[in-house]
Enzyme design. Structure first.
Site, PDB file in Angstrom:
ATOM      1  N   MET A 127     -22.999 -29.148   6.250  1.00  0.00           N
ATOM      2  CA  MET A 127     -22.042 -28.888   5.180  1.00  0.00           C
ATOM      3  C   MET A 127     -20.789 -29.760   5.348  1.00  0.00           C
ATOM      4  O   MET A 127     -20.242 -30.268   4.372  1.00  0.00           O
ATOM      5  CB  MET A 127     -21.674 -27.401   5.147  1.00  0.00           C
ATOM      6  CG  MET A 127     -20.898 -26.976   3.918  1.00  0.00           C
ATOM      7  SD  MET A 127     -21.763 -27.351   2.362  1.00  0.00           S
ATOM      8  CE  MET A 127     -22.603 -25.801   2.039  1.00  0.00           C
TER       9      MET A 127
ATOM     10  N   PHE B 244      -3.215  -8.013  35.015  1.00  0.00           N
ATOM     11  CA  PHE B 244      -4.489  -8.733  34.997  1.00  0.00           C
ATOM     12  C   PHE B 244      -5.347  -8.242  33.824  1.00  0.00           C
ATOM     13  O   PHE B 244      -5.515  -7.044  33.632  1.00  0.00           O
ATOM     14  CB  PHE B 244      -5.229  -8.512  36.319  1.00  0.00           C
ATOM     15  CG  PHE B 244      -6.592  -9.143  36.346  1.00  0.00           C
ATOM     16  CD1 PHE B 244      -6.744 -10.515  36.272  1.00  0.00           C
ATOM     17  CD2 PHE B 244      -7.739  -8.358  36.397  1.00  0.00           C
ATOM     18  CE1 PHE B 244      -7.995 -11.102  36.265  1.00  0.00           C
ATOM     19  CE2 PHE B 244      -8.994  -8.930  36.398  1.00  0.00           C
ATOM     20  CZ  PHE B 244      -9.127 -10.315  36.336  1.00  0.00           C
ATOM     21  N   GLN B 245      -5.863  -9.167  33.065  1.00  0.00           N
ATOM     22  CA  GLN B 245      -6.687  -8.898  31.879  1.00  0.00           C
ATOM     23  C   GLN B 245      -5.971  -8.012  30.859  1.00  0.00           C
ATOM     24  O   GLN B 245      -6.578  -7.174  30.199  1.00  0.00           O
ATOM     25  CB  GLN B 245      -8.048  -8.309  32.274  1.00  0.00           C
ATOM     26  CG  GLN B 245      -8.907  -9.330  33.011  1.00  0.00           C
ATOM     27  CD  GLN B 245     -10.371  -8.961  33.129  1.00  0.00           C
ATOM     28  OE1 GLN B 245     -10.729  -7.791  33.173  1.00  0.00           O
ATOM     29  NE2 GLN B 245     -11.229  -9.970  33.183  1.00  0.00           N
TER      30      GLN B 245
ATOM     31  N   GLU C 172     -19.037 -11.279  24.202  1.00  0.00           N
ATOM     32  CA  GLU C 172     -18.612 -10.147  23.374  1.00  0.00           C
ATOM     33  C   GLU C 172     -18.672 -10.442  21.881  1.00  0.00           C
ATOM     34  O   GLU C 172     -18.838  -9.536  21.067  1.00  0.00           O
ATOM     35  CB  GLU C 172     -17.200  -9.701  23.754  1.00  0.00           C
ATOM     36  CG  GLU C 172     -17.099  -9.000  25.103  1.00  0.00           C
ATOM     37  CD  GLU C 172     -16.903  -9.945  26.271  1.00  0.00           C
ATOM     38  OE1 GLU C 172     -17.054 -11.183  26.083  1.00  0.00           O
ATOM     39  OE2 GLU C 172     -16.592  -9.473  27.376  1.00  0.00           O
TER      40      GLU C 172
ATOM     41  N   LYS D 215      -6.961   2.330  30.776  1.00  0.00           N
ATOM     42  CA  LYS D 215      -7.913   2.798  31.790  1.00  0.00           C
ATOM     43  C   LYS D 215      -7.568   4.201  32.294  1.00  0.00           C
ATOM     44  O   LYS D 215      -8.456   5.019  32.545  1.00  0.00           O
ATOM     45  CB  LYS D 215      -7.955   1.812  32.962  1.00  0.00           C
ATOM     46  CG  LYS D 215      -9.068   2.127  33.935  1.00  0.00           C
ATOM     47  CD  LYS D 215      -9.283   1.045  34.964  1.00  0.00           C
ATOM     48  CE  LYS D 215     -10.514   1.381  35.820  1.00  0.00           C
ATOM     49  NZ  LYS D 215     -10.729   0.386  36.864  1.00  0.00           N
TER      50      LYS D 215
END
Lengths: 573, 163
Positions: A481, A113-114, A51, A163
Site C-alpha cells: 500500500m 522499576f517497571q 503483549e 501490586k
C-alpha cells in the site's frame, strides 16, 4: 462471607463473569494474580510472546463473539506493549477488559522499576480506566469494567492494579455484584419516537435511497433487523469496511463497500442518492472523501448509539441516538403499518442506474498472462475453497482491501480487521483468538509479508496451544500500500517500501513446527489451498507470491467527491 | 463564539485529567478552567470557557458528556446567565498616581487587600470584560502582577444544574 485476597478476587471475579480465556504475559507486578490463576482450572490463560498480541487475540475473539476479550499484563513495558492493541480496539469500538499490574502504591510516582503511568498513557485510547485504591474494590471495578466495555458504544476498559492490592495474605470479604448502576453513565436504550417517525417519512418518500450499514450494526447485533428493513423496502445496501457481513454480500441488493477502495457502484450510488439511512457508521475520512463535496443531494438519517458520532464530520438531517436494534424494530413496525409506500417507478429507475454502474466496473481486474498471480485471484480462490464461510482475519495493507473486496461476507462477525487504527500485525493474533473459541470453524489470517512480520513471534504460541489457523500471505516483497501511494503520488520513488531480506518462510515455519506451502503459479493455487484446509489440525502458512506491481482499485481521487475515482492505473471517472 | 460550559463531574482522582486531556486530544480550545468540589463532596463542578463554531461546540459538549465520570453539563451561554471571575492584581502606587489608582479601584468597586508604601494589591470581581477594562483603565505600565481565577458561571432564574 468468603474471604479472598485481591489476587484471588481478580480471578474469582473473572470466573463469575464467565470468562473462559484470558490472554497475557506475567511479570513482577502481577505475580500474585498469576499465582491465584495457577490454583484454578475454570479460566484458561494463553501465554503470548508479546503483549500486543494478547490484546489482538482478545480483540479477535470479541469481534467474532460480541463479548469482551480479557487481557492480563504486567506493569511498565507489559502495559505499554498492550497500548497498540488497546488503541486498535478503541478505534473500532470493540469491547475489551485489560487488567494490568502496577508497582506497589507506596512506590507510585517514584520512578520505580517497571513503573509507567498506565492511567495517563492509556487514557486517550480507552473508553474508561480505573485504578484500584483498595483490594475490596476489585470485584466492583471488574463488574463495572465489563459493563462499560460492552454497553453503549463498546470499547476497551483498563484496570490498573498496584501490586500491594493483591497481596496474598491480605484477605477481604468477596462478593461479585449482580448488576451495576452508575449515575454518570447510562447509554440510550431506545431512540426518540418523534425522530424515528420523521425518518420513516423521509425514508418512504425517497426516490434514490441507499441504506448505509456500519460496524455499529454488527456491534449492536442489529444485522437481522437491518436486513429485514432493506428487503422490505427493496433499497440498495452499502456496508462499510467495518460493516461487511451485516448484510449478505451475495444478495442482489448489496452494492458493495463505500469509500477510498469501495466499489464503483457504491460510491456512485451514494453520490447521486437523495436519501442515506446510516445505521451505525460514522462517516469517517476514509469513506467520505472531501466532506464539503459529500453526497450533495442527499438527506441523511443517522442512527448511532454515540451522539458524538452524529454530525461530527457530516451534518445530518435526522439524528437518532439509540441502539440500532431497537430503533430498527420501531422503524420496521412503522413501515409495516404505513399508508405511504416507496415510489415503485422511481425505485426501479434507480436500480436500473445502479445496475449500469455495477456493469461498468463490477470488481474487474486484469489477469496476467506472464503467470504472475494477482492478489484478487488468490482471494477469489480462498472464497471458493472455504465456501464463503470462514472467519477472515486481515492484517493491514493492500491484502486487507483485496480481502474486503473479493471475499463475500454473508454473515456478520466473519470479517475481522483493524479498520480505523490500521494496525499492521493485527491479523495473525486476532485469528488465533477466534480459532481458540471456534475450534471447528475455518479461521484464516490474510496477511502480507510486511504485516506478518510484525507479530510472527506468535507462531510459538500456536505451537504451544495447537492453534491451527491458516495463514494466507500475499507476498509481494514490498509494503504494497505504501508502494501504491508512492507510485501514485511520489513518481514511483519507493522510499523504504521494499522489504529486503525476507525470511525463508518455509524454514521459519519448520522451526516452529508448522507447515508452509509456497505458491508461485495459478496452477499451484487451488491445490495448495485445498491441501492447507484439509490439514485440519495444522497451522499452515501459504506463501503466495503475487504480482508486486498491482494496485488496489477503485480508489477515490484525493479531495474529490464520492464519484471521483481511479478505476485502474490509467482510467478515472 | 465564546461559550461557558458548566460540568458536574465525579470528584475522583484523574477525572480532571480526562477533561483536560479531551480538549488537547481533540484540538479544542480551553480559555479558562475552574474546578472545585460542590456542596455534595462526591461531585466537582467545573467551568470551562471555550470558543469555536457551532459544530465544534456541539462536539465539545457531546465529547464531554461521553466521559464516563461526567454526570451532567450545561452550556450556560445558551440562556441567561451570570458569570464572574476574581482577580488579584498588584499595582504600582507611588506619588501622585497613588490617589488615581485608589479612585479607579473605587470606580470598579474593587478592594485594596494589601498595602505597602509603593504598592496596592487589589481584589476585583466581575465578568471577564470588567476585569480587562480595569487593567486598561489603570494602564499596563502600572501592573506588576495579576492572577485571575478564570470564569465561573451559573444560570439566571430557576434553572439549576444538579443531579
Amino acid at each position: 462471607m468468603e474471604m479472598l485476597s485481591g489476587a484471588e478476587m481478580v480471578i474469582r471475579s473473572l470466573q463469575d463473569q464467565k470468562v473462559e480465556y484470558i490472554y497475557g504475559y506475567p511479570g513482577g507486578a502481577v505475580l500474585h494474580i498469576y499465582d491465584a490463576l495457577a490454583q484454578q482450572e475454570k479460566i484458561q490463560h494463553i501465554l503470548v510472546r508479546h503483549e500486543q498480541a494478547a490484546t489482538h487475540m482478545a480483540d479477535g475473539y470479541a469481534r467474532a463473539s460480541g463479548n469482551p476479550g480479557v487481557v492480563l499484563v504486567t506493569s511498565g513495558p507489559g502495559a505499554t506493549n498492550a497500548i497498540t492493541g488497546i488503541a486498535t480496539a478503541f478505534m473500532d469500538s470493540i469491547p475489551m477488559v485489560v487488567i494490568c499490574g502496577q508497582v506497589p502504591s507506596t512506590l507510585i510516582g517514584e520512578d520505580a522499576f517497571q513503573e509507567t503511568d498506565m492511567m495517563g498513557v492509556s487514557r486517550p485510547v480507552v473508553k474508561h480506566n480505573f485504578a484500584v485504591k483498595h483490594p475490596s474494590e476489585i470485584p466492583g471495578l471488574i463488574k463495572k469494567a465489563f459493563y462499560i466495555a460492552s454497553s453503549g458504544r463498546p470499547g476497551p476498559v483498563v484496570i490498573d492494579i498496584p501490586k500491594d492490592m493483591t497481596t496474598p495474605t491480605d484477605k477481604f470479604e468477596y462478593s461479585y455484584p449482580e448488576s451495576v448502576s452508575m449515575r454518570s453513565y447510562s447509554p440510550a436504550t431506545r431512540g426518540h419516537s418523534g425522530q424515528i417517525k420523521k425518518a420513516i417519512e423521509l425514508l418512504l418518500g425517497a426516490r434514490r435511497p441507499v441504506i448505509f450499514v456500519g460496524g455499529g450494526t454488527i456491534g449492536g447485533r442489529a444485522c437481522g433487523e437491518a436486513t429485514e428493513l432493506a428487503q422490505a423496502l427493496n433499497y440498495p445496501v452499502i456496508t462499510t469496511l467495518m460493516g461487511l457481513g451485516a448484510y449478505p454480500s451475495t444478495d442482489r441488493q448489496w452494492i458493495g463497500m463505500p469509500g477510498m477502495h469501495g466499489t464503483y457502484e457504491a460510491n456512485m450510488a451514494l453520490h447521486h442518492s437523495d436519501l442515506i439511512l446510516n445505521i451505525g457508521a460514522r462517516f469517517d475520512d476514509r469513506v467520505t472523501n472531501a466532506t464539503e463535496k459529500f453526497c450533495p443531494t442527499a438527506k441523511i438519517i443517522h442512527i448511532d448509539i454515540d451522539p458524538s458520532s452524529i454530525s461530527k464530520t457530516i451534518a445530518v438531517d435526522v439524528p437518532i441516538v439509540g441502539p440500532a436494534k431497537s430503533v430498527l424494530l420501531e422503524m420496521l413496525a412503522l413501515v409495516a403499518k404505513s399508508d405511504t409506500q416507496p415510489d415503485v417507478g422511481a425505485l426501479s429507475d434507480w436500480w436500473v442506474e445502479i445496475d449500469q454502474w455495477r456493469q461498468r466496473h463490477g470488481g474487474r481486474y486484469e489477469r496476467n498472462d506472464n503467470g504472475l498471480l494477482k492478489p484478487q485471484q488468490v482471494i477469489e480462490a480462498l472464497y471458493k475453497v472455504t465456501k464463503g464461510d470462514a472467519y477472515i482475519c486481515s492484517d493491514v495493507g493492500q491484502h486487507q482491501m483485496f480481502a474486503a473486496q473479493y471475499y463475500k461476507y454473508d454473515k456478520p462477525n466473519r470479517w475481522i480487521n483493524s479498520g480505523s487504527l490500521g494496525t499492521m500485525g493485527f491479523g495473525f493474533p486476532a485469528a488465533m483468538g477466534v480459532k481458540l473459541h471456534y475450534p471447528d470453524a475455518e479461521v484464516v489470517c490474510v496477511t502480507g509479508d510486511g504485516s506478518f512480520q510484525m507479530n510472527l513471534q506468535e507462531l510459538s504460541t500456536c505451537s504451544q496451544y495447537e492453534i491451527p489457523v491458516k495463514i494466507v500471505c500475499l507476498n509481494n516483497q514490498s509494503l504494497g500500500m505504501v508502494r501504491q501511494w508512492q507510485d501514485m503520488n511520489y513518481e514511483s520513488r519507493h522510499s523504504q517500501s521494499y522489504v529486503e531480506s525476507l525470511p525463508d518462510f518455509h524454514k521459519l515455519m519448520d522451526a516452529y513446527g508448522h507447515k508452509a506451502i509456497i505458491v508461485k503459479t495459478e496452477a499451484e493455487l487451488m491445490p495448495a489451498l485445498e491441501q492447507a484446509f484439509a490439514l485440519k489440525d495444522e497451522l499452515v502458512f501459504l506463501d503466495i507470491h503475487i504480482d508486486p506491481t498491482e494496485h488496489v482499485y477503485p480508489m477515490l481521487v484525493p479531495k474529490g467527491s464520492m464519484r471521483d475515482m481511479w478505476l485502474s492505473k490509467t482510467e478515472r471517472t | 463564539m465564546r461559550h461557558i460550559i458548566a460540568v458536574l463531574i465525579e470528584n475522583e482522582a484523574g477525572a480532571l485529567s480526562r477533561v483536560v486531556g479531551l480538549f488537547s486530544q481533540r484540538n479544542f480550545n480551553i480559555e479558562t478552567l475552574t474546578v472545585a468540589p460542590t456542596e455534595d463532596p462526591t461531585l466537582s463542578r467545573l467551568t470551562v470557557t471555550t470558543s469555536g463554531s457551532d459544530r465544534v461546540i456541539e462536539q465539545i459538549t457531546k465529547q464531554l458528556n461521553k466521559l464516563i465520570e461526567v454526570v451532567k453539563l450545561v452550556d450556560l451561554t445558551e440562556g441567561d446567565h451570570i458569570e464572574r471571575e476574581m482577580m488579584l492584581i498588584k499595582l504600582k502606587a507611588t506619588g501622585q498616581h497613588r490617589d488615581e489608582v485608589k479612585r479607579t479601584v473605587d470606580i470598579f468597586r474593587g478592594q485594596i487587600v494589601d498595602v505597602t508604601s509603593s504598592i496596592y494589591t487589589v481584589q476585583l470581581t466581575g465578568d471577564q470584560g470588567k476585569l480587562d477594562a480595569f487593567i486598561n483603565a489603570i494602564g499596563e505600565a502600572y501592573v506588576l502582577e495579576t492572577v485571575r481565577t478564570g470564569v465561573s458561571g451559573i444560570a439566571r432564574g430557576d434553572k439549576v444544574l444538579s443531579i
